[in-house]
Design an enzyme around this catalytic site. Structure first.
Site, PDB file in Angstrom:
ATOM      1  N   ARG A 122      54.296 -66.585 -10.006  1.00 20.58           N
ATOM      2  CA  ARG A 122      55.177 -65.839 -10.897  1.00 20.58           C
ATOM      3  C   ARG A 122      54.377 -65.054 -11.917  1.00 20.58           C
ATOM      4  O   ARG A 122      54.957 -64.339 -12.729  1.00 20.58           O
ATOM      5  CB  ARG A 122      56.047 -66.847 -11.630  1.00 20.58           C
ATOM      6  CG  ARG A 122      57.531 -66.643 -11.500  1.00 20.58           C
ATOM      7  CD  ARG A 122      58.150 -67.679 -12.404  1.00 20.58           C
ATOM      8  NE  ARG A 122      59.566 -67.700 -12.416  1.00 20.58           N
ATOM      9  CZ  ARG A 122      60.333 -68.263 -11.491  1.00 20.58           C
ATOM     10  NH1 ARG A 122      59.808 -68.798 -10.426  1.00 20.58           N
ATOM     11  NH2 ARG A 122      61.626 -68.277 -11.651  1.00 20.58           N
ATOM     12  N   ARG A 147      74.347 -73.896 -13.694  1.00 27.87           N
ATOM     13  CA  ARG A 147      73.018 -74.276 -14.171  1.00 27.87           C
ATOM     14  C   ARG A 147      72.895 -73.985 -15.661  1.00 27.87           C
ATOM     15  O   ARG A 147      73.366 -72.956 -16.118  1.00 27.87           O
ATOM     16  CB  ARG A 147      71.959 -73.472 -13.407  1.00 27.87           C
ATOM     17  CG  ARG A 147      71.206 -74.277 -12.380  1.00 27.87           C
ATOM     18  CD  ARG A 147      70.427 -73.408 -11.446  1.00 27.87           C
ATOM     19  NE  ARG A 147      69.358 -72.656 -12.101  1.00 27.87           N
ATOM     20  CZ  ARG A 147      68.436 -71.956 -11.441  1.00 27.87           C
ATOM     21  NH1 ARG A 147      68.455 -71.933 -10.121  1.00 27.87           N
ATOM     22  NH2 ARG A 147      67.510 -71.293 -12.086  1.00 27.87           N
ATOM     23  N   ARG A 166      65.104 -64.599 -18.744  1.00 21.45           N
ATOM     24  CA  ARG A 166      64.398 -64.759 -17.471  1.00 21.45           C
ATOM     25  C   ARG A 166      64.156 -63.406 -16.812  1.00 21.45           C
ATOM     26  O   ARG A 166      63.103 -63.169 -16.218  1.00 21.45           O
ATOM     27  CB  ARG A 166      65.187 -65.674 -16.534  1.00 21.45           C
ATOM     28  CG  ARG A 166      64.923 -67.154 -16.842  1.00 21.45           C
ATOM     29  CD  ARG A 166      66.137 -68.011 -16.552  1.00 21.45           C
ATOM     30  NE  ARG A 166      66.472 -68.041 -15.154  1.00 21.45           N
ATOM     31  CZ  ARG A 166      67.711 -68.144 -14.684  1.00 21.45           C
ATOM     32  NH1 ARG A 166      68.739 -68.201 -15.511  1.00 21.45           N
ATOM     33  NH2 ARG A 166      67.920 -68.193 -13.393  1.00 21.45           N
TER      34      ARG A 166
HETATM   35  P1  ADP Z   1      65.028 -68.540 -11.374  1.00 17.52           P
HETATM   36  O1  ADP Z   1      64.121 -67.742 -10.514  1.00 17.52           O
HETATM   37  O2  ADP Z   1      66.476 -68.368 -11.013  1.00 17.52           O
HETATM   38  O3  ADP Z   1      64.765 -68.386 -12.844  1.00 17.52           O
HETATM   39  P2  ADP Z   1      63.867 -71.043 -10.403  1.00 17.52           P
HETATM   40  O4  ADP Z   1      64.766 -72.078  -9.875  1.00 17.52           O
HETATM   41  O5  ADP Z   1      62.916 -70.387  -9.488  1.00 17.52           O
HETATM   42  O6  ADP Z   1      64.850 -70.061 -11.121  1.00 17.52           O
HETATM   43  O7  ADP Z   1      63.021 -71.623 -11.638  1.00 17.52           O
HETATM   44  C1  ADP Z   1      63.661 -72.255 -12.723  1.00 17.52           C
HETATM   45  C2  ADP Z   1      62.705 -72.408 -13.903  1.00 17.52           C
HETATM   46  O8  ADP Z   1      61.559 -73.213 -13.511  1.00 17.52           O
HETATM   47  C3  ADP Z   1      62.095 -71.118 -14.408  1.00 17.52           C
HETATM   48  O9  ADP Z   1      62.942 -70.422 -15.286  1.00 17.52           O
HETATM   49  C4  ADP Z   1      60.821 -71.666 -15.093  1.00 17.52           C
HETATM   50  O10 ADP Z   1      61.105 -72.266 -16.330  1.00 17.52           O
HETATM   51  C5  ADP Z   1      60.379 -72.762 -14.147  1.00 17.52           C
HETATM   52  N1  ADP Z   1      59.433 -72.241 -13.125  1.00 17.52           N
HETATM   53  C6  ADP Z   1      59.650 -72.199 -11.786  1.00 17.52           C
HETATM   54  N2  ADP Z   1      58.585 -71.661 -11.138  1.00 17.52           N
HETATM   55  C7  ADP Z   1      57.670 -71.357 -12.089  1.00 17.52           C
HETATM   56  C8  ADP Z   1      56.376 -70.761 -12.077  1.00 17.52           C
HETATM   57  N3  ADP Z   1      55.783 -70.369 -10.924  1.00 17.52           N
HETATM   58  N4  ADP Z   1      55.735 -70.576 -13.257  1.00 17.52           N
HETATM   59  C9  ADP Z   1      56.307 -70.960 -14.411  1.00 17.52           C
HETATM   60  N5  ADP Z   1      57.528 -71.523 -14.502  1.00 17.52           N
HETATM   61  C10 ADP Z   1      58.213 -71.718 -13.369  1.00 17.52           C
END
Ligand code: ADP
Ligand code: ZN
Length: 221
Positions: A93, A159, A170
Site C-alpha cells: 500500500r 464496518r 482512507r
Molecule cells: P480498505 O482497503 O477498504 O481500506 P482493508 O480491509 O484492505 O480495507 O484494510 C483495512 C485497514 O487495515 C486499513 O484501513 C489499514 O488500517 C489496515 N491495513 C491493511 N493493509 C495495510 C497495509 N498494507 N499497510 C498499512 N495498513 C494496512
C-alpha cells in the site's frame, strides 16, 4: 493442475478487490492474502497487538509499515505460498512496502482494478459485511434473512471504518500513498489495468483474461 500465480491487486477502497481476490484465489488455487482481513482477525482476538491495530483501522489510518511488512513476509514464507504463489490484497500500500516485497516476494503481475471515486463512495456507504466470514453485502443486496449471513449465519454489520469520515480519510491516503504504486509498477512493466465496473462475474472474467493474455505475451519461447 492449473499453474499458480503471484499477483498483487491494487484498487481504491470499494473497488471490489476483496470479492475478486476470493474468486481469483479459487481459480488459480492459491492463497488469498488480505492484510485487512489479517488485521481484523487480530483486532477481534483482543490481544494488545490486535487492540493497536483496531485503533489505526477505526480511524482509517494505515498500520505502520514495519508491522505490515513483517507480517506479510512471514506469511509468504509458508509452504502453500512458496509452492503455489499468492493473491495479495491490500499489500503493498506504500512504495516502501512494494520495495520490500520485491526483496522477498517476486511479483509476476499487478492488476489495478479501476473504479471511479463517485462509484466507490456509493458502494462503501451501502456496504455491509459478515463479522464472522467477511462476506460482503449491500443495502441493495442484503442477505436473505434479517442481516444474518447467508454463508455462515454470522451477524452482518457496517464496518466501523465505513463511516463517512473514515472513508474520506482512507481515500485521501490512497491517493497520497497507494496511487504512486501504479506508476511505480508501470515503470517496471508489471502493471495491467482492468475495468472494475459491471457485474462481479464480468469483472472476474476480465481479470482472468488479463492474466492469461499477459502470460501468453511473456511466456519464454
Ligand atoms: P480498505 O482497503 O477498504 O481500506 P482493508 O480491509 O484492505 O480495507 O484494510 C483495512 C485497514 O487495515 C486499513 O484501513 C489499514 O488500517 C489496515 N491495513 C491493511 N493493509 C495495510 C497495509 N498494507 N499497510 C498499512 N495498513 C494496512
Ligand atoms: Zn458469514
Amino acid at each position: 493442475m492449473i499453474p499458480g500465480v503471484r499477483l498483487v491487486i491494487l484498487g481504491k477502497q470499494g473497488a471490489g478487490k476483496g470479492t475478486q481476490c476470493v474468486r481469483l484465489a479459487r481459480h488459480y488455487v492459491v492463497p488469498h492474502i488480505s492484510t485487512g482481513d489479517m488485521f481484523r482477525a487480530a483486532a477481534k482476538s483482543g490481544t494488545p497487538f490486535g487492540e493497536r491495530a483496531r485503533q489505526f483501522m477505526e480511524a482509517g489510518e494505515l498500520i505502520p509499515d514495519e508491522v505490515v511488512i513483517g507480517l506479510v513476509r512471514e506469511r509468504l514464507d509458508q509452504r502453500d505460498t512458496r509452492d503455489r504463489g499468492y493473491i495479495l490484497d491490500g499489500f503493498p500500500r506504500t512504495v516502501h512496502q512494494a520495495e520490500e516485497l520485491d526483496k522477498f516476494g517476486g511479483v509476476e503481475l499487478v492488476i489495478d482494478l479501476e473504479v471511479p471515486t463517485e462509484v466507490v463512495l456509493e458502494r462503501l456507504a451501502s456496504r455491509r459485511v459478515c463479522v464472522d466470514c467477511g462476506t460482503n453485502y449491500s443495502l441493495s443486496g442484503p442477505p436473505r434473512v434479517d442481516w444474518i449471513c447467508d454463508v455462515c449465519g454470522g451477524e452482518v454489520i457496517q464496518r466501523k471504518d465505513d463511516t463517512e469520515d473514515a472513508i474520506l480519510r482512507r481515500l485521501d491516503l490512497y491517493e497520497e500513498q497507494t496511487a504512486p504504486l501504479i506508476s511505480w509498477y508501470l515503470q517496471k512493466g508489471l502493471l495491467v489495468t482492468v475495468d472494475g465496473l459491471g457485474h462481479p462475474d464480468q469483472v472476474h472474467a476480465r481479470m482472468i483474461r488479463a492474466v492469461d493474455h499477459w502470460r501468453a505475451r511473456h511466456q519464454p519461447q
